[in-house]
Design a protein around this motif. Sequence first.
Motif, short mmCIF file in Angstrom:
data_model
loop_
_atom_site.label_atom_id
_atom_site.label_comp_id
_atom_site.label_asym_id
_atom_site.label_seq_id
_atom_site.Cartn_x
_atom_site.Cartn_y
_atom_site.Cartn_z
N ALA A 1 0.84 -1.21 0.03
CA ALA A 1 0.03 0.03 0.00
C ALA A 1 0.79 1.36 0.00
N LEU A 2 2.34 0.86 0.26
CA LEU A 2 3.01 2.22 0.19
C LEU A 2 3.60 2.77 -0.97
N THR A 3 2.65 2.80 -2.03
CA THR A 3 2.95 3.37 -3.30
C THR A 3 2.93 4.73 -3.57
N GLY A 4 2.53 5.50 -2.55
CA GLY A 4 2.43 6.92 -2.48
C GLY A 4 3.66 7.95 -3.11
N PRO A 5 4.88 7.49 -2.37
CA PRO A 5 6.13 8.21 -2.85
C PRO A 5 6.24 7.65 -4.45
N ILE A 6 6.36 6.72 -4.73
CA ILE A 6 6.53 6.15 -6.35
C ILE A 6 5.71 6.74 -7.13
N ASN A 7 4.48 6.65 -6.89
CA ASN A 7 3.43 7.33 -7.77
C ASN A 7 3.46 8.53 -7.99
N GLU A 8 3.88 9.49 -6.85
CA GLU A 8 4.27 11.02 -6.98
C GLU A 8 5.40 11.03 -7.86
N LEU A 9 6.47 9.99 -7.44
CA LEU A 9 7.56 10.34 -8.51
C LEU A 9 7.46 9.93 -9.91
N GLU A 10 6.61 8.95 -10.26
CA GLU A 10 6.34 8.66 -11.62
C GLU A 10 5.65 9.97 -12.08
N GLN A 11 4.50 10.44 -11.53
CA GLN A 11 3.88 11.80 -12.14
C GLN A 11 4.88 12.80 -12.14
N HIS B 1 8.25 0.61 -25.30
CA HIS B 1 8.94 0.48 -24.12
C HIS B 1 9.16 1.58 -23.05
N HIS B 2 9.56 2.75 -23.84
CA HIS B 2 9.90 3.94 -23.24
C HIS B 2 9.21 5.25 -23.43
N LEU B 3 8.10 5.21 -24.40
CA LEU B 3 7.28 6.20 -24.68
C LEU B 3 6.07 6.28 -23.82
N PRO B 4 5.94 7.16 -22.83
CA PRO B 4 4.89 7.36 -21.87
C PRO B 4 3.79 7.49 -22.39
N GLN B 5 2.65 7.55 -21.71
CA GLN B 5 1.18 7.67 -22.07
C GLN B 5 0.67 8.88 -21.07
N PRO B 6 0.67 9.94 -21.55
CA PRO B 6 0.35 11.13 -20.63
C PRO B 6 -1.06 10.85 -20.37
N GLY B 7 -1.49 11.35 -19.09
CA GLY B 7 -2.90 11.15 -18.86
C GLY B 7 -3.01 9.66 -17.97
N GLY C 1 14.82 -5.07 -21.87
CA GLY C 1 15.16 -5.45 -20.73
C GLY C 1 14.14 -6.54 -20.07
N PHE C 2 14.32 -7.03 -19.09
CA PHE C 2 13.38 -8.20 -18.47
C PHE C 2 13.28 -8.23 -16.87
N TYR C 3 12.55 -9.09 -16.53
CA TYR C 3 12.27 -9.20 -15.07
C TYR C 3 13.17 -10.23 -14.61
N ALA D 1 2.09 0.13 -18.33
CA ALA D 1 3.28 -0.42 -18.47
C ALA D 1 4.23 0.66 -19.33
N PRO D 2 3.98 1.32 -20.05
CA PRO D 2 4.84 2.55 -20.53
C PRO D 2 5.29 3.38 -19.86
N ASN D 3 4.37 4.15 -18.97
CA ASN D 3 4.65 4.92 -17.92
C ASN D 3 5.74 4.29 -17.07
N ARG D 4 5.62 3.11 -16.36
CA ARG D 4 6.43 2.55 -15.29
C ARG D 4 7.80 2.18 -15.99
N PHE D 5 7.58 1.77 -17.42
CA PHE D 5 8.95 1.52 -17.80
C PHE D 5 9.81 2.77 -18.31
N TYR D 6 8.96 3.68 -18.59
CA TYR D 6 9.61 4.99 -18.73
C TYR D 6 10.42 5.35 -17.65
N MET D 7 9.89 5.26 -16.58
CA MET D 7 10.39 5.69 -15.21
C MET D 7 11.61 4.77 -14.79
N TYR D 8 11.57 3.46 -15.46
CA TYR D 8 12.68 2.71 -15.07
C TYR D 8 13.83 3.03 -15.92
#
Length: 431
Positions: free
Chosen positions: A8-18, A385-391, A355-357, A398-405
């Motif tokens: 549940a502690l996703t706040g800071p990372i969600n804020e960082l992603e935004q 894999h790295h072009l994000p989806q605004p909005g 990349g991979f997991y 997935a693109p937003n998460r992987f852009y951040m990575y």
Amino acid sequence: MVPHLITALTGPINELEQRILDSMPAIERWFRLEWMEHTPPFYSSVDIRNAGFKLAPVDTNLFPGGWNHLTDEMLPLAVQAAMAAIEKICPEARNLLIIPENHSGNTFHLANIAQLVRIFNMAGLHVRVGSVSPDLKKATITELPGGDKVVLEPVVRTRHRLGLKHFDPCTILLNNDLSAGAPGILEELYEQYLLPPLHAGWSVRRKSRHFQCYEDVAKRFGKMLGIDPWLINPLFTRAEGVDFEADAGLEGLRAAVDATLTKVRRKYKEYGINEKPFVLVKPDNGTHGLGIMTVRDVRELDGLSRKARHSLALTQDGQAVHDVIVQEGVLTRERVHQAVAEPVVYMMDRYVVGGFYRMHAERGDDENLNAPGAAFVPLAFERSHHLPQPGARPGASAPNRFYMYGVVARLAMLAASYELEATDPQAEVYD
């Protein structure tokens, strides 16, 4: 498929992603200006951990294996990046020689070599594979499980050049991390390009130097983005003169572990994180996940068993460990098929190419996953894999998460470029 975060502690990372998504033009310009001043490593891979409240690189490899885990859909990006990288270094290049690890019977490593051969062939080069192992006396063909085969040939050294019989390469690509030191046959190649350079190998390289460079990069990036650099930076310190077999230097190690755990506790308290801090003790030089220990309390260092001390005392190629890095442990809250997982991002030149997991069903979320029993699942690059989806809602795309990575991985790659500049024996030294 986006591997889910189980916290549940996703706040800071969600804020960082935004924040990262909102700042994308500024971030890309920042990187562009950095690459005008610094040269990226030829290729690299970065292990990343996402704790939900913190996202950080925990290892950067300058001789990345595992290229065979990249899917066919990722290859066009790798080929384009290979073309760009070779064009910068040797535009007229025709022949490329790849130097693998000396363990020529390792089919996993050779599958990775076969993929590199495929990538550089498609980039317009004649590619052959040459071993510097003195044990290889003649060409050897290894058939691989997937249907590929690798022809391994003994290298031939002339005065200032390295090649194969009837094959003279302009460029030599090392996929051998030189853990046992740089063999003399690779030295003084004044008429050829050796990539990466010898000082990128583990005989010279130190993780503590890399993460010091990364700390500097994270501070500058954090200031530009308006975030606490700790959110993307693992704290660390170094302990020298440690001999696990002889129980020597352990007081210094205990002090380093205690100091790092204390700093992490303060940050957890600042952010209201209800987790138990831990650190990883790693060899300061070395790779392949060897000699690593998770420590949650300094008392765990007391009374280590003989087996535990022995496993900590040696790293790749039987090299003795004397200096260690004590690194803040970053939990991984990502899961793939119920197994603990962490993303590994691959880059060539300055470009993210895939990349991979890495997942491990028998390891916990505070343990090293680069260990026997690990499995690999390609990153789910649904569109790009790295072009994000605004909005898109943070964490849902997935693109937003992987852009951040990709941003965090490129910060580690930039730190590696600083590191290589600092250790370059050819660089001029100014007071």
